[in-house]
Design an enzyme around this catalytic site. Sequence first.
Site, short mmCIF file in Angstrom:
data_model
loop_
_atom_site.label_atom_id
_atom_site.label_comp_id
_atom_site.label_asym_id
_atom_site.label_seq_id
_atom_site.Cartn_x
_atom_site.Cartn_y
_atom_site.Cartn_z
N ALA A 13 9.50 -19.20 -18.72
CA ALA A 13 10.27 -18.40 -19.66
C ALA A 13 11.72 -18.86 -19.75
O ALA A 13 12.53 -18.23 -20.43
CB ALA A 13 10.22 -16.92 -19.27
N GLY A 14 12.06 -19.93 -19.05
CA GLY A 14 13.41 -20.48 -19.14
C GLY A 14 14.39 -19.94 -18.12
O GLY A 14 15.61 -19.99 -18.34
N GLU A 104 14.63 -19.08 -7.98
CA GLU A 104 13.46 -18.72 -7.17
C GLU A 104 13.78 -17.52 -6.27
O GLU A 104 13.41 -17.47 -5.09
CB GLU A 104 12.98 -19.91 -6.33
CG GLU A 104 12.67 -21.16 -7.12
CD GLU A 104 11.46 -21.03 -8.03
OE1 GLU A 104 10.77 -19.99 -7.98
OE2 GLU A 104 11.19 -21.96 -8.80
N CYS A 161 2.92 -15.41 -24.44
CA CYS A 161 1.50 -15.61 -24.16
C CYS A 161 0.88 -16.44 -25.29
O CYS A 161 1.44 -16.54 -26.38
CB CYS A 161 0.81 -14.24 -24.06
SG CYS A 161 -0.98 -14.31 -23.76
#
Length: 208
Positions: A13-14, A104, A161
């Site tokens: 999603a960037g 992360e 999606c």
Amino acid sequence: MAKLYFYYASMNAGKSATLLQANFNYNERGMRTMLWTAALDDRGSGRDGGHDGERDARQVDAHAIESRIGLHAGAHRFTADTDLYERVTAAHAAGPLSCILIDEAQFLAPEQVWQCAHLADKANIPVLCYGLRTDFQGQLFPGSAVLLGIADSLVELKGVCHCGRKASMNVRVDGTGAAVSEGAQTEIGGNERYVALCRRHFSEALGR
């Protein structure tokens, strides 16, 4: 007053690209930043022959954070034992830091999330965390759960999606592309192991 931010999204999603853009904006204005990412995700460290978690907690890995669109930046790597508050305040004393950016962030230990909160509250340094909200079973990562509970600002980055709806879930797939419903919560991988889906298609993929 500095704040703790959590930018969360599905895979692809960037998140890393958004982090790198924010870092660029700070640096362009002459502001000093400090970047962190998880030691266990070493996909960006292949250029120097791999990494050692303890070494990377002390040094900057030149390609630690990479986006799918080709942007990259150096970063320190944290392990479960890294004291982020101690490391960041030491660096801040050596030269004022305007912002801390963590990629992360789902891999942060709960105590490390609180250390990030203390950096904002006590050291007055904004902390921007980027990561996944849930794992391949739809369960919260421990670090993400604490971030959702205590962050000053929650921002959802939108993925897509295959059906065109917002992708908010991550399904793990095997070598044949079939969804995997069991296994360890953490397994590093890219597009070959994970697919971002909307909740409907995530549920269908897992037979729920």
